[in-house]
Design a protein around this motif. Structure first.
Motif, PDB file in Angstrom:
ATOM      1  N   GLN A   5     -10.947  84.028   8.420  1.00  0.00           N
ATOM      2  CA  GLN A   5     -10.809  82.590   8.524  1.00  0.00           C
ATOM      3  C   GLN A   5      -9.684  82.104   7.593  1.00  0.00           C
ATOM      4  OE1 GLN A   5     -12.550  80.990  10.837  1.00  0.00           O
ATOM      5  NE2 GLN A   5     -13.660  82.864  11.365  1.00  0.00           N
ATOM      6  N   HIS A   6      -9.482  80.772   7.564  1.00  0.00           N
ATOM      7  CA  HIS A   6      -8.497  80.203   6.648  1.00  0.00           C
ATOM      8  C   HIS A   6      -8.895  80.523   5.205  1.00  0.00           C
ATOM      9  CE1 HIS A   6      -6.776  78.202  10.030  1.00  0.00           C
ATOM     10  NE2 HIS A   6      -7.781  77.357  10.187  1.00  0.00           N
ATOM     11  N   VAL A   7      -7.895  80.849   4.402  1.00  0.00           N
ATOM     12  CA  VAL A   7      -8.138  81.147   2.986  1.00  0.00           C
ATOM     13  C   VAL A   7      -7.103  80.417   2.149  1.00  0.00           C
ATOM     14  CG1 VAL A   7      -9.191  83.404   3.441  1.00  0.00           C
ATOM     15  CG2 VAL A   7      -6.711  83.227   3.068  1.00  0.00           C
ATOM     16  N   ALA A   8      -7.425  80.252   0.876  1.00  0.00           N
ATOM     17  CA  ALA A   8      -6.484  79.703  -0.104  1.00  0.00           C
ATOM     18  C   ALA A   8      -6.172  80.793  -1.117  1.00  0.00           C
ATOM     19  CB  ALA A   8      -7.077  78.478  -0.779  1.00  0.00           C
ATOM     20  N   LEU A   9      -4.896  80.933  -1.424  1.00  0.00           N
ATOM     21  CA  LEU A   9      -4.451  81.975  -2.358  1.00  0.00           C
ATOM     22  C   LEU A   9      -3.774  81.318  -3.555  1.00  0.00           C
ATOM     23  CD1 LEU A   9      -3.979  84.983  -3.028  1.00  0.00           C
ATOM     24  CD2 LEU A   9      -1.796  84.803  -1.811  1.00  0.00           C
ATOM     25  N   VAL A  10      -4.310  81.576  -4.741  1.00  0.00           N
ATOM     26  CA  VAL A  10      -3.747  81.039  -5.985  1.00  0.00           C
ATOM     27  C   VAL A  10      -3.112  82.201  -6.740  1.00  0.00           C
ATOM     28  CG1 VAL A  10      -4.212  79.781  -8.115  1.00  0.00           C
ATOM     29  CG2 VAL A  10      -5.566  79.297  -6.062  1.00  0.00           C
ATOM     30  N   SER A  11      -1.830  82.084  -7.011  1.00  0.00           N
ATOM     31  CA  SER A  11      -1.116  83.145  -7.727  1.00  0.00           C
ATOM     32  C   SER A  11       0.094  82.552  -8.430  1.00  0.00           C
ATOM     33  CB  SER A  11      -0.681  84.260  -6.763  1.00  0.00           C
ATOM     34  OG  SER A  11       0.360  83.799  -5.928  1.00  0.00           O
ATOM     35  N   SER A  12       0.761  83.392  -9.202  1.00  0.00           N
ATOM     36  CA  SER A  12       1.996  82.980  -9.868  1.00  0.00           C
ATOM     37  C   SER A  12       3.225  83.250  -9.002  1.00  0.00           C
ATOM     38  CB  SER A  12       2.132  83.721 -11.212  1.00  0.00           C
ATOM     39  OG  SER A  12       2.119  85.128 -11.004  1.00  0.00           O
ATOM     40  N   LEU A  13       3.034  83.802  -7.800  1.00  0.00           N
ATOM     41  CA  LEU A  13       4.136  84.087  -6.882  1.00  0.00           C
ATOM     42  C   LEU A  13       4.508  82.837  -6.087  1.00  0.00           C
ATOM     43  CD1 LEU A  13       2.919  87.539  -5.471  1.00  0.00           C
ATOM     44  CD2 LEU A  13       4.543  87.145  -7.354  1.00  0.00           C
ATOM     45  N   THR A  14       5.723  82.803  -5.611  1.00  0.00           N
ATOM     46  CA  THR A  14       6.167  81.707  -4.761  1.00  0.00           C
ATOM     47  C   THR A  14       5.651  81.924  -3.332  1.00  0.00           C
ATOM     48  OG1 THR A  14       8.227  82.822  -4.188  1.00  0.00           O
ATOM     49  CG2 THR A  14       8.243  81.422  -6.180  1.00  0.00           C
ATOM     50  N   VAL A  15       5.769  80.895  -2.508  1.00  0.00           N
ATOM     51  CA  VAL A  15       5.296  80.993  -1.121  1.00  0.00           C
ATOM     52  C   VAL A  15       6.061  82.066  -0.349  1.00  0.00           C
ATOM     53  CG1 VAL A  15       5.008  79.749   1.045  1.00  0.00           C
ATOM     54  CG2 VAL A  15       4.492  78.606  -1.116  1.00  0.00           C
ATOM     55  N   PRO A  16       7.416  82.153  -0.445  1.00  0.00           N
ATOM     56  CA  PRO A  16       8.120  83.234   0.265  1.00  0.00           C
ATOM     57  C   PRO A  16       7.706  84.619  -0.210  1.00  0.00           C
ATOM     58  CG  PRO A  16       9.660  81.498  -0.318  1.00  0.00           C
ATOM     59  CD  PRO A  16       8.376  81.181  -1.015  1.00  0.00           C
ATOM     60  N   GLU A  17       7.417  84.771  -1.509  1.00  0.00           N
ATOM     61  CA  GLU A  17       6.988  86.089  -2.020  1.00  0.00           C
ATOM     62  C   GLU A  17       5.602  86.446  -1.482  1.00  0.00           C
ATOM     63  OE1 GLU A  17       9.338  86.102  -6.328  1.00  0.00           O
ATOM     64  OE2 GLU A  17       7.259  85.426  -6.209  1.00  0.00           O
ATOM     65  N   VAL A  18       4.718  85.469  -1.436  1.00  0.00           N
ATOM     66  CA  VAL A  18       3.386  85.731  -0.876  1.00  0.00           C
ATOM     67  C   VAL A  18       3.505  86.108   0.596  1.00  0.00           C
ATOM     68  CG1 VAL A  18       1.149  84.710  -0.323  1.00  0.00           C
ATOM     69  CG2 VAL A  18       2.226  84.236  -2.530  1.00  0.00           C
ATOM     70  N   ALA A  19       4.358  85.392   1.359  1.00  0.00           N
ATOM     71  CA  ALA A  19       4.540  85.691   2.779  1.00  0.00           C
ATOM     72  C   ALA A  19       5.097  87.097   2.978  1.00  0.00           C
ATOM     73  CB  ALA A  19       5.459  84.653   3.409  1.00  0.00           C
ATOM     74  N   GLN A  20       5.968  87.516   2.114  1.00  0.00           N
ATOM     75  CA  GLN A  20       6.566  88.854   2.230  1.00  0.00           C
ATOM     76  C   GLN A  20       5.515  89.940   2.053  1.00  0.00           C
ATOM     77  OE1 GLN A  20       9.665  89.571  -0.642  1.00  0.00           O
ATOM     78  NE2 GLN A  20       9.835  91.750  -0.137  1.00  0.00           N
TER      79      GLN A  20
END
Length: 211
Positions: free
Chosen positions: A62-77
C-alpha cells in the motif's frame, strides 16, 4: 475500518548523535500516534536484495511514507534499484500516475513538522468518497388489450354462431292479439270488413260508371 499509514524511517548512513537522536524521537512519537505504523530500517542506499531490510520493504503493497536524510531523486534511484514498485513522490505532490505511492519526507524537518504532515496525509486518506445513485423506478405496465372470448362454431353449419343477447336486453314479446291474428286468417278477413263497411256498394258504383 480506520485508515492506517506505514511510516518507514531510513537511518542515516553516516552515524552521528544528532541524526540518531532525531530518528529515536520520531520513532517514539510514531509508536504513540494512532493510525501510524512505524518501521525502522538501515540506510536505503545500503539495502541489498538479500537483506532483511529488503524483505521488510517488499512486504508493503500500500501507500507508504519514507523519512530519511536522502533527497527525493536519491530515494527514487534506490527504490528503482531494488525493484520495489510504486511511484516515489514528495509529500503533497500528485503526479496522477496509478498505483501506490511512496511519500518522501526529509528527516531535517524535525519531529513536530514531520508528525503534522503525516497526520494530514492520514486524514486525507481517511476521507472516502461515496457514489450516490438514485434507484431506478420500474416502468408502469401498459394495460393489456381485452381478450375476446372465442365463441365455438358449429362444425356442421357454415353460418356464424348466434350472438348472445346483452344482459338486461330481451326480445320484444308478441301480444295475444298479434299471436292469434297470425294463427287465424278468418279473423284478418273480419277485421278488413269492419274497416270497409261499404266496400260492396263502392264496387257496384264503380261498375255502373260509363267509361
Amino acid at each position: 475500518m480506520a485508515a492506517r499509514l506505514t511510516v518507514i524511517i531510513s537511518q542515516s548512513a553516516i552515524r552521528h548523535s544528532r541524526a540518531s537522536d532525531a530518528e529515536e524521537a520520531l520513532l517514539t512519537e510514531l509508536l504513540m500516534t494512532p493510525g501510524l505504523d512505524a518501521t525502522l530500517i538501515g540506510s536505503l542506499d545500503e539495502v541489498q536484495i538479500d537483506s532483511t531490510d529488503y524483505l521488510c520493504l517488499s512486504g508493503f503493497t500500500q501507500h507508504v511514507a519514507l523519512v530519511s536524510s536522502l533527497t527525493v531523486p536519491e530515494v527514487a534511484q534506490h527504490w528503482e534499484r531494488l525493484d520495489l514498485g510504486g511511484h516515489v513522490v514528495s509529500l503533497g505532490q500528485t503526479n496522477g500516475a496509478p498505483g501506490r505511492r511512496v511519500y518522501c519526507l526529509s528527516l531535517e524537518l524535525g519531529t513536530v513538522q514531520i508528525l503534522a504532515q503525516l497526520r494530514q496525509l492520514l486524514d486525507d486518506r481517511s476521507v472516502q468518497t461515496v457514489n450516490l445513485s438514485l434507484p431506478v423506478m420500474p416502468k408502469p405496465a401498459s394495460p393489456s388489450a381485452p381478450v375476446e372470448a372465442e365463441v365455438p362454431r358449429n362444425r356442421n353449419s357454415s353460418s356464424p354462431p348466434a350472438v348472445a343477447a346483452k344482459e338486461g336486453v330481451s326480445a320484444p314479446a308478441l301480444s295475444t292479439d298479434d299471436s292469434q291474428s297470425r294463427n287465424n286468417p278468418l279473423r284478418d278477413s273480419e277485421n278488413s270488413d269492419e274497416e270497409w263497411p261499404n266496400l260492396d256498394q263502392l264496387v257496384d258504383d264503380f261498375d255502373a260508371l260509363d267509361l
